[in-house]
Design a protein around this motif. Structure first.
Motif, PDB file in Angstrom:
ATOM      1  N   UNK A  91       0.878  -1.168   0.000  1.00  0.00           N
ATOM      2  CA  UNK A  91       0.000   0.000   0.000  1.00  0.00           C
ATOM      3  C   UNK A  91       0.918   1.221   0.000  1.00  0.00           C
ATOM      4  N   UNK A  92       0.332   2.412   0.038  1.00  0.00           N
ATOM      5  CA  UNK A  92       1.158   3.631   0.042  1.00  0.00           C
ATOM      6  C   UNK A  92       0.789   4.480   1.248  1.00  0.00           C
ATOM      7  N   UNK A  93       1.804   5.049   1.874  1.00  0.00           N
ATOM      8  CA  UNK A  93       1.509   5.974   2.976  1.00  0.00           C
ATOM      9  C   UNK A  93       2.201   7.313   2.744  1.00  0.00           C
ATOM     10  N   UNK A  94       1.534   8.331   3.245  1.00  0.00           N
ATOM     11  CA  UNK A  94       2.089   9.695   3.209  1.00  0.00           C
ATOM     12  C   UNK A  94       2.182  10.158   4.654  1.00  0.00           C
ATOM     13  N   UNK A  95       3.325  10.698   5.047  1.00  0.00           N
ATOM     14  CA  UNK A  95       3.514  11.122   6.434  1.00  0.00           C
ATOM     15  C   UNK A  95       4.677  12.098   6.515  1.00  0.00           C
ATOM     16  N   UNK A  96       4.962  12.745   7.658  1.00  0.00           N
ATOM     17  CA  UNK A  96       4.176  12.691   8.889  1.00  0.00           C
ATOM     18  C   UNK A  96       3.182  13.849   8.954  1.00  0.00           C
ATOM     19  N   UNK A  97       2.099  13.624   9.685  1.00  0.00           N
ATOM     20  CA  UNK A  97       1.105  14.667   9.941  1.00  0.00           C
ATOM     21  C   UNK A  97       0.898  14.777  11.452  1.00  0.00           C
ATOM     22  N   UNK A  98       0.432  15.958  11.869  1.00  0.00           N
ATOM     23  CA  UNK A  98       0.007  16.128  13.262  1.00  0.00           C
ATOM     24  C   UNK A  98       1.058  16.771  14.140  1.00  0.00           C
ATOM     25  N   UNK A  99       0.569  17.391  15.213  1.00  0.00           N
ATOM     26  CA  UNK A  99       1.479  18.030  16.166  1.00  0.00           C
ATOM     27  C   UNK A  99       1.012  17.744  17.589  1.00  0.00           C
ATOM     28  N   UNK A 100       0.639  16.474  17.817  1.00  0.00           N
ATOM     29  CA  UNK A 100       0.133  16.084  19.137  1.00  0.00           C
ATOM     30  C   UNK A 100       1.185  16.322  20.218  1.00  0.00           C
ATOM     31  N   UNK A 101       2.450  16.026  19.894  1.00  0.00           N
ATOM     32  CA  UNK A 101       3.509  16.067  20.909  1.00  0.00           C
ATOM     33  C   UNK A 101       4.685  16.904  20.427  1.00  0.00           C
ATOM     34  N   UNK A 102       5.226  17.699  21.352  1.00  0.00           N
ATOM     35  CA  UNK A 102       6.382  18.533  21.059  1.00  0.00           C
ATOM     36  C   UNK A 102       7.563  18.039  21.900  1.00  0.00           C
TER      37      UNK A 102
END
Ligand SMILES: Cc1cc2nc3c(=O)[nH]c(=O)nc-3n(C[C@H](O)[C@H](O)[C@H](O)COP(=O)(O)OP(=O)(O)OC[C@H]3O[C@@H](n4cnc5c(N)ncnc54)[C@H](O)[C@@H]3O)c2cc1C
Length: 226
Positions: A91-102
């Motif tokens: 399959x194909x993935x696109x990442x990274x997304x999100x800013x849950x943790x700094x």
């Protein structure tokens, strides 16, 4: 710029009738923050193609070359994943997304509140803190309806020990609370400086966000799942 890679399914773990863990070996990889999520598509595409229909999943691991996704079959695309994605498939993935943790605040105190399959982003965070030798900075409240709904219970217990507390709402189990997570539970482990993360269903997230704000907590982080 988000990064696109194809990946091969090397293992599928059936946690229950409607929850599976897919272990993918990535063709190419890049760094990402723990707590990030991906867009996963069953189509085989590259970065220059128009991005096809896809769905969002948290990265439930933090290790080189591999990514784990724990997926609940709830609708059209997740049932396609269950039917079409088998060991050896790609399959194909696109990442990274999100800013849950700094990462800049890794030395502060963190409370992770998980409802059901909302535990997924915490697997990468817990691994990150373990690798950094900072597990003492984190505390997990993990709420499920039935004990068998818990994902990777033994491994979480080994890593977190007393810093994991389990709430089983629909049955009585030794060493688990038979109740929902209450504000008294939260204030027992979190002061107003603690960073509090919420991940669960839409109502779980909005209920706990409201409860925390009402009780004067301000450092609240969440990914909206719907
Ligand atoms: C940041 C983020 C991280 C996420 N991480 C994960 C993860 O790690 N694991 C995971 O399992 N999920 C995760 N999700 C949720 C996941 O993206 C969704 O479950 C997925 O997109 C659902 O796609 P679907 O096509 O299968 O469902 P859809 O068919 O789009 O259905 C979506 C929702 O609508 C409901 N629904 C569908 N049709 C109807 C209808 N006719 N009437 C009433 N209700 C209906 C379904 O029950 C379902 O709850 C995440 C979401 C976000 C935003």
């Amino acid at each position: 710029m988000n990064f696109v890679t194809q990946a091969e399914v090397i293992e599928v773990i059936e946690h229950s009738k409607d929850i599976r863990e897919y272990v993918l070996r990535l063709e190419k990889e890049r760094k990402y923050n723990p707590g990030s999520f991906v867009q996963l598509t069953l189509d085989l595409v590259t970065a220059s193609d128009i991005w096809p229909d896809s769905r969002t999943f948290s990265i439930a691991s933090y290790e080189k070359g591999l990514m784990r996704f724990i997926i609940k079959n709830v609708g059209l695309y997740t049932s396609r994943i269950f039917n079409e994605l088998n060991i050896g498939d790609r399959c194909t993935i696109k990442y990274p997304f999100g800013d849950l943790f700094n990462k800049k605040i890794e030395n502060e105190r963190h409370l992770f509140i998980a409802g059901g399959v909302g535990i997924t982003p915490y697997f990468s965070l817990i691994k990150y803190f373990e690798l950094k030798g900072l597990s003492k900075n984190i505390h997990l409240f993990y709420s499920v309806r039935f004990f068998d709904d818990l994902l990777h219970y033994e491994s979480l217990k080994n890593t977190l020990g007393k810093n994991m507390e389990v709430f089983v709402t629909r049955e009585k189990i030794d060493n688990c609370y038979n109740s929902r997570i209450s504000i008294d539970d939260i204030s027992r482990v979190a002061d107003k400086e603690t960073n509090i993360y919420i991940c669960g269903s839409k109502t779980f997230n909005s209920d706990y966000k409201e409860l925390l704000i009402k009780n004067g907590y301000t450092k609240i982080y969440m990914d909206e799942w719907e």
